[in-house]
Design a protein around this motif. Structure first.
Motif, PDB file in Angstrom:
ATOM      1  N   GLU A 156       0.849  -1.187   0.000  1.00 37.49           N
ATOM      2  CA  GLU A 156       0.000   0.000   0.000  1.00 37.49           C
ATOM      3  C   GLU A 156       0.883   1.234   0.000  1.00 37.49           C
ATOM      4  OE1 GLU A 156      -3.560   2.511   0.804  1.00 37.49           O
ATOM      5  OE2 GLU A 156      -3.112   0.648  -0.260  1.00 37.49           O
ATOM      6  N   ILE A 158       1.597   4.782   0.845  1.00 35.05           N
ATOM      7  CA  ILE A 158       1.153   5.823   1.759  1.00 35.05           C
ATOM      8  C   ILE A 158       2.202   6.924   1.752  1.00 35.05           C
ATOM      9  CG2 ILE A 158       0.505   6.419   4.120  1.00 35.05           C
ATOM     10  CD1 ILE A 158      -0.306   3.547   4.552  1.00 35.05           C
ATOM     11  N   THR A 161       5.558   5.914   0.380  1.00 37.87           N
ATOM     12  CA  THR A 161       6.218   4.746   0.970  1.00 37.87           C
ATOM     13  C   THR A 161       5.313   3.532   0.845  1.00 37.87           C
ATOM     14  OG1 THR A 161       7.409   6.128   2.570  1.00 37.87           O
ATOM     15  CG2 THR A 161       7.241   3.780   3.064  1.00 37.87           C
ATOM     16  N   TYR A 163       3.937   0.095   2.137  1.00 35.66           N
ATOM     17  CA  TYR A 163       3.792  -0.694   3.355  1.00 35.66           C
ATOM     18  C   TYR A 163       3.176  -2.046   2.985  1.00 35.66           C
ATOM     19  CZ  TYR A 163       4.630   3.609   5.973  1.00 35.66           C
ATOM     20  OH  TYR A 163       5.183   4.757   6.487  1.00 35.66           O
ATOM     21  N   SER A 207      -2.775  -7.690   9.182  1.00 37.68           N
ATOM     22  CA  SER A 207      -3.176  -6.422   8.585  1.00 37.68           C
ATOM     23  C   SER A 207      -4.443  -6.560   7.756  1.00 37.68           C
ATOM     24  CB  SER A 207      -2.035  -5.859   7.730  1.00 37.68           C
ATOM     25  OG  SER A 207      -1.371  -6.887   7.036  1.00 37.68           O
ATOM     26  N   TYR A 211      -3.621  -3.634   2.393  1.00 38.95           N
ATOM     27  CA  TYR A 211      -2.172  -3.772   2.227  1.00 38.95           C
ATOM     28  C   TYR A 211      -1.790  -4.825   1.198  1.00 38.95           C
ATOM     29  CZ  TYR A 211      -1.756  -0.572   6.073  1.00 38.95           C
ATOM     30  OH  TYR A 211      -1.856   0.558   6.848  1.00 38.95           O
ATOM     31  N   TRP A 256       0.811   5.737  13.526  1.00 42.96           N
ATOM     32  CA  TRP A 256      -0.180   6.006  12.507  1.00 42.96           C
ATOM     33  C   TRP A 256      -0.759   4.709  11.971  1.00 42.96           C
ATOM     34  CZ3 TRP A 256      -3.526   9.322  11.506  1.00 42.96           C
ATOM     35  CH2 TRP A 256      -4.101   9.500  10.256  1.00 42.96           C
ATOM     36  N   TYR A 257      -1.772   4.824  11.135  1.00 46.41           N
ATOM     37  CA  TYR A 257      -2.505   3.662  10.647  1.00 46.41           C
ATOM     38  C   TYR A 257      -1.702   2.910   9.590  1.00 46.41           C
ATOM     39  CZ  TYR A 257      -6.816   5.354  12.882  1.00 46.41           C
ATOM     40  OH  TYR A 257      -7.766   5.739  13.776  1.00 46.41           O
ATOM     41  N   THR A 258      -0.673   2.229  10.009  1.00 42.54           N
ATOM     42  CA  THR A 258       0.131   1.408   9.105  1.00 42.54           C
ATOM     43  C   THR A 258      -0.038  -0.061   9.474  1.00 42.54           C
ATOM     44  OG1 THR A 258       2.060   1.659  10.534  1.00 42.54           O
ATOM     45  CG2 THR A 258       1.827   3.221   8.722  1.00 42.54           C
TER      46      THR A 258
END
Length: 406
Positions: A156, A158, A161, A163, A207, A211, A256-258
């Motif tokens: 994904e 973000i 970057t 992830y 996850s 992702y 954060w939402y990772t």
């Protein structure tokens, strides 16, 4: 992943007789145009998203009629392997006899003793795919070590970057160990030095669906190790459709939402299922709405995604006859209401429509309609709409759970 034909290429002139040809990835040449020539793209970037290899005959005399007679290739065994570790040398044959290109190993994803939990796509039985987290795999095996083989993931993007998914595993019911997917890695050596007896291996994706798609290619065991029949599966089944709360988004409270901040295994749905010794299917996504919000068509529409086996892909659709829950929980509505949407009567109508769809899929399931876990307005209005929808539907096996006492 290249759609405009600007492929990376390697040109080879075949001999008149059989021969062994080895082509390193580094020999493939970058195109000078199109998507394949994207600035900064290397052969390693291409290999991360490789979906196919083509053989093309370049015929300088033309491709039509008798002028192309004789330009035939015969490919007798094609093997893709990590550089430096070639497989067995193929036996060269004198005639173009069809052969099996690969023999499935008993530790590939199609082993009948591997137990899959959650929604999996078995279009390629040796490499099942899944994206609705938390899906899992359970394997009972003999031997002293185990490694898992995972296929390529897109990740994904973000803020520039990429992830990737996070996973966890345990052996024989011990402590869980988390690990991230690594783009350049295919084999993960997870446990060694085990007693030479029978063990149970569990792999869980942590996850949520955004992702990327998990590709499970099987496991590697120590010499002589085998996969054996697993223990009986739980008889009870629980399914949840929801948003970020149901997906376990940010429940590790570490940033954060990772992907590394999520733990779908510890989201409330799987925890509830484990309390009752039940299997679970979780279809949940951060930002999920019940229906299609006008400002973001289908991107967060959980009603739209629900029939899919892989959240990101329209086919194949999920076979609702393959797995029927005893309890189905609808945990949607929080994101349908906001400062700009204080109330919406059409939500109630759409909710009834979704209940009708669910009842068609699952005629016997107990369905629990859970209101937002946030207190106050506008979520009080959402709870009212859910309660009204359940009353309208008038099914003794459909229940409203709408208290703001969370």
């Amino acid at each position: 992943n290249i759609s405009d034909y600007s492929y990376w290429r390697y040109t080879y002139t075949p001999a008149a007789s059989w021969g062994f040809v080895q082509i390193p990835w580094a020999n493939f040449q970058k195109p000078s145009w199109g998507e394949g020539a994207d600035i900064g793209m290397t052969i390693n970037d291409v290999l991360q998203y490789l979906t196919g290899i083509q053989w093309v005959i370049t015929d300088s005399t033309g491709s039509a009629g008798a002028s192309s007679i004789g330009n035939n290739w015969y490919l007798d065994r094609i093997e893709v392997y990590k550089e430096g570790t070639p497989g067995p040398t193929p036996t060269l044959t004198a005639t173009p006899t069809s052969t099996i290109t690969a023999t499935p190993a008993d530790t590939d994803g199609d082993n009948v003793n591997i137990q899959y939990y959650g929604r999996w796509d078995f279009s390629d039985p040796r490499s099942p795919r899944a994206s609705w987290g938390p899906v899992s795999v359970k394997i009972k095996f003999t031997g002293t070590s185990i490694a898992v083989r995972l296929g390529a993931e897109a990740g994904e993007n973000i803020s520039g970057t990429l992830y990737y998914n996070y996973y966890q595993y345990r052996i024989d019911g011990g402590s869980w160990t988390a690990f991230p997917y690594v783009p350049s890695q295919q084999v993960y050596n997870l446990a060694g030095g085990l007693s030479d007896t029978t063990h149970t291996f569990e792999l869980v994706r942590l996850s949520e669906s955004k992702y990327g798609v998990t590709v499970f290619n099987g496991v590697n065991l120590s010499a002589g190790g085998t996969i054996v029949a697993g223990d009986p599966r739980p008889s009870r089944k629980v399914e949840v459709i929801g948003d970020s709360i149901s997906a376990g988004v940010a429940n590790k409270n570490n940033g954060w939402y990772t992907a590394q901040g999520q733990d779908g295994y510890m989201a409330w749905g799987p925890q509830l299922a484990r309390i009752f010794n039940a299997e679970w299917n979780i279809e949940a996504k951060g930002g999920g709405y019940l229906r299609n919000p006008g400002w973001s068509p289908t991107m967060y529409c959980m009603q739209c995604f629900f029939p899919r086996t892989i959240q990101q892909e329209t086919t194949p659709l999920w076979d609702f006859n393959s797995w029927k829950p005893d309890v189905f929980i609808v945990a949607l509505g929080s994101n349908d209401f906001s400062d700009s949407v204080q109330d919406d009567p059409s939500f109630e109508t759409d909710y009834v429509s979704f209940l009708t769809t669910l009842r068609g899929y699952y005629p016997d399931a107990e369905i629990f309609c859970v209101g937002p876990w946030k207190s106050g307005t506008p979520w009080d209005n959402c709870r009212t709409r859910i309660n009204n929808a359940v009353t309208t539907f008038n099914d003794p096996k459909v229940h409203a759970v709408v208290s703001d006492n969370t």
